[in-house]
Design a protein around this motif. Structure first.
Motif, PDB file in Angstrom:
ATOM      1  N   ASN A   1      44.831  34.144  38.621  1.00 51.71           N
ATOM      2  CA  ASN A   1      43.159  33.767  38.905  1.00 51.71           C
ATOM      3  C   ASN A   1      42.788  32.774  37.803  1.00 51.71           C
ATOM      4  O   ASN A   1      43.176  32.925  36.768  1.00 51.71           O
ATOM      5  CB  ASN A   1      42.425  34.825  38.795  1.00 51.71           C
ATOM      6  CG  ASN A   1      42.479  35.895  39.946  1.00 51.71           C
ATOM      7  OD1 ASN A   1      42.405  35.542  41.047  1.00 51.71           O
ATOM      8  ND2 ASN A   1      42.369  37.231  39.818  1.00 51.71           N
TER       9      ASN A   1
ATOM     10  N   LEU B   1      44.062  34.904  46.245  1.00 48.75           N
ATOM     11  CA  LEU B   1      43.506  35.558  44.904  1.00 48.75           C
ATOM     12  C   LEU B   1      42.157  36.400  45.258  1.00 48.75           C
ATOM     13  O   LEU B   1      41.548  35.859  45.983  1.00 48.75           O
ATOM     14  CB  LEU B   1      43.590  34.722  43.824  1.00 48.75           C
ATOM     15  CG  LEU B   1      44.932  34.186  43.427  1.00 48.75           C
ATOM     16  CD1 LEU B   1      45.149  33.170  42.523  1.00 48.75           C
ATOM     17  CD2 LEU B   1      46.052  35.124  43.201  1.00 48.75           C
ATOM     18  N   THR B   2      41.954  37.070  44.382  1.00 44.41           N
ATOM     19  CA  THR B   2      40.585  37.544  44.294  1.00 44.41           C
ATOM     20  C   THR B   2      39.748  36.799  43.257  1.00 44.41           C
ATOM     21  O   THR B   2      38.492  36.962  43.397  1.00 44.41           O
ATOM     22  CB  THR B   2      40.557  38.946  43.378  1.00 44.41           C
ATOM     23  OG1 THR B   2      41.154  38.784  42.086  1.00 44.41           O
ATOM     24  CG2 THR B   2      41.496  39.805  44.315  1.00 44.41           C
TER      25      THR B   2
ATOM     26  N   ALA C   1      38.069  32.237  45.896  1.00 41.64           N
ATOM     27  CA  ALA C   1      38.854  33.213  46.640  1.00 41.64           C
ATOM     28  C   ALA C   1      38.988  33.658  48.058  1.00 41.64           C
ATOM     29  O   ALA C   1      37.935  33.508  48.783  1.00 41.64           O
ATOM     30  CB  ALA C   1      38.536  34.765  45.983  1.00 41.64           C
ATOM     31  N   GLY C   2      40.238  33.551  48.705  1.00 44.14           N
ATOM     32  CA  GLY C   2      40.233  33.809  50.034  1.00 44.14           C
ATOM     33  C   GLY C   2      40.220  32.589  50.725  1.00 44.14           C
ATOM     34  O   GLY C   2      40.217  32.697  52.165  1.00 44.14           O
TER      35      GLY C   2
END
Length: 197
Positions: free
Chosen positions: A116, A137-138, A171-172
């Protein structure tokens, strides 16, 4: 929608039978049942898609025929097929602030699953001018253009979407990055991100 009717995103250059080249590339969501045929355009390094749509009928995309087949294989879950694996990489970002250490998105389809807040960089457009990066990732990651981001004149600077020297990919998120055709290695790269059509 039938189970075999799949949608997948491609990077449109022109949309419609008499379409003009888009000033900013668009992500076109192609439905597999709408595809009549695909034809390579070797002159303009693109792919022509002829579709079942009375208004559009034809879409010219920046993907090469092989990259288009890779996107199609991904939508079908055929991630072990060679047509997909030769255009795919699991891209590991670096936490280093040094530009030379940043990992290059050197394939058509780049998937990020580690670090991240890490950083990656786009390739030299002489070697690859279209990349798709997916952040699995978050947290966000930073995407940099290749080469220096400051120079004497704006036309010599490496940029993403004009004045942005770094692009933060949430993220995403998935983003398509496109650079103009380069005739020499190391030339300034003015990257654009594709917007949804």
């Amino acid at each position: 929608m039938a189970l075999t009717d799949l949608s997948f995103p491609v990077t449109a250059k022109k949309i419609g039978p008499a379409g003009t080249v888009l000033s900013r590339p668009k992500v076109f969501y192609l439905k597999s049942s709408d595809l009549n045929r695909m034809a390579p355009d070797t002159v303009r390094a693109a792919t022509m898609l002829f579709i079942n749509d009375p208004n559009r009928r034809k879409v010219e995309v920046h993907e090469s025929p092989d990259e288009f087949l890779a996107a199609q294989a991904l939508s079908q879950g055929a991630t072990n097929s060679i047509v997909f694996t030769k255009h795919y990489q699991n891209l590991a970002p670096t936490s280093s602030a040094t530009a030379a250490d940043r990992t290059v998105a050197s394939k058509y389809y780049n998937e990020v699953n580690t670090i991240n807040g890490g950083s990656v960089k786009l390739p030299d457009p002489m070697s690859r001018r279209l990349v798709v990066i997916v952040n699995g990732l978050t947290g966000p990651i930073n995407v940099y253009p290749n080469g220096p981001t400051s120079s004497a004149t704006a036309s010599q600077q490496n940029r993403i979407d004009g004045a942005t020297a770094v692009y933060v990919l949430a993220a995403g998120a998935r983003k398509h990055f496109l650079a103009p055709t380069a005739t020499t290695a190391g030339a300034a790269s003015l990257w654009k991100t594709a917007v949804d059509a």
